[in-house]
Enzyme design. Sequence first.
Site: not given
Ligand code: CP3
Length: 351
Positions: A25, A29, A38, A74, A151
Amino acid sequence: MAYNDLFLRACRREPTERTPIWMMRQAGRYMAEYRAIRQAHGFLEMCKTPELAVEVTLQPVDLVGVDAAILFADILLPLEGMGLDLEFAKGEGPVIHNPVRTLSDVKALRVSDPIEHTGYVMDAIRILRQELKDKVPLIGFAGAPFTLASYMIEGGSTRAYINCKSLMWQEPEAWHALMEVTTDTVVEYLKAQIEAGAQAVQVFDSWVGFLSPSDYAEYVLPHTARLIEEVSGLGVPVINFANNASSMLDLVKSAGGDVIGLDWRIDIAKAAEAVGPEFAIQGNLDPMTLFAPVEVIERKAAELLEAVGTRPGHIFNLGHGIHKETDPDHARALVRAVHEHSSRIRGASAS
Ligand code: CP3
């Protein structure tokens, strides 16, 4: 600066003069530069606009100094092409408006076509390879079948996995059919990423640690193993990251991959021994360590590196994603500490 391929060499368990680091990640943010973009765009819109996805992918490479880029995207994106109605609702995280609950729901799903439905991901990868050619390797990724299925069934994030586990135990036929169509989708999606230029791929099984080892073995492992088998041998390393699964590393390892991703709940020296020399390892600093004072971050990084020693094939990472409240200066301090301390350990042994 010369191209830095330390990450790929570590994946292949070749000797490196220092330990490469990237952070799950890392594009996100905690960075003001991410929040600035964003603010003007929806999350899905950012994922689907290659120019924006490229820009935020590059931010941590340029501003934090990590040794690999991970595509900004994502794990849930391929679900749209399967027939699911995905939304990232404000403050709620992902929502799927038509969750999968029955065999007939499963039968209505199709294998997503990676180009038709997620061509924007491949476009971003192609641009990134151009932009990164003098810098660092690019990692692609996908969700593992279990995490994606959770999911799809729950319709969003969950704590108890009630619907998911109920389907698994009550309707094994529906469960396995769902895992099949999801696995097929992820295989095609990762193959397309590799074809577009991803130099390594990580499979995120973020929530598999909610299963008992016996359920993992029966309901999940055969599908994850098929996924990894089908994307192995394409010339790029595969990272198998099963979060919160250090109590079943033997099973995780049997699902395959070149690199085993480790969460922070296990001592890395013990994990390295359990995983064995035929795999590289990635991990595993508690992401919350970045909230500690810089001296503590430096000490914890040094301890972790000392515990690994000169074992070939270590990629430093957090044990899970970086928290959104993290101070970017602390992320930079970690990168610096890993670079400096590992040069002392590995540089000495290389000469
Ligand atoms: O690693 C990186 O920097 C690459 C980008 C990346 C994102 N999501 C961007 C993201 C990666 C590799 C993911 C994978 C992802 N997405 C996973 C597996 C990774 C892990 O943490 O185990 C999962 C479970 C998801 C599903 C997902 N996407 C969730 C549950 C959420 C909300 C989480 C939250 O904290 O709000 C997201 C959104 C998301 N994916 C964001 C980002 C940068 C936040 C979105 C925003 O800017 O509002």
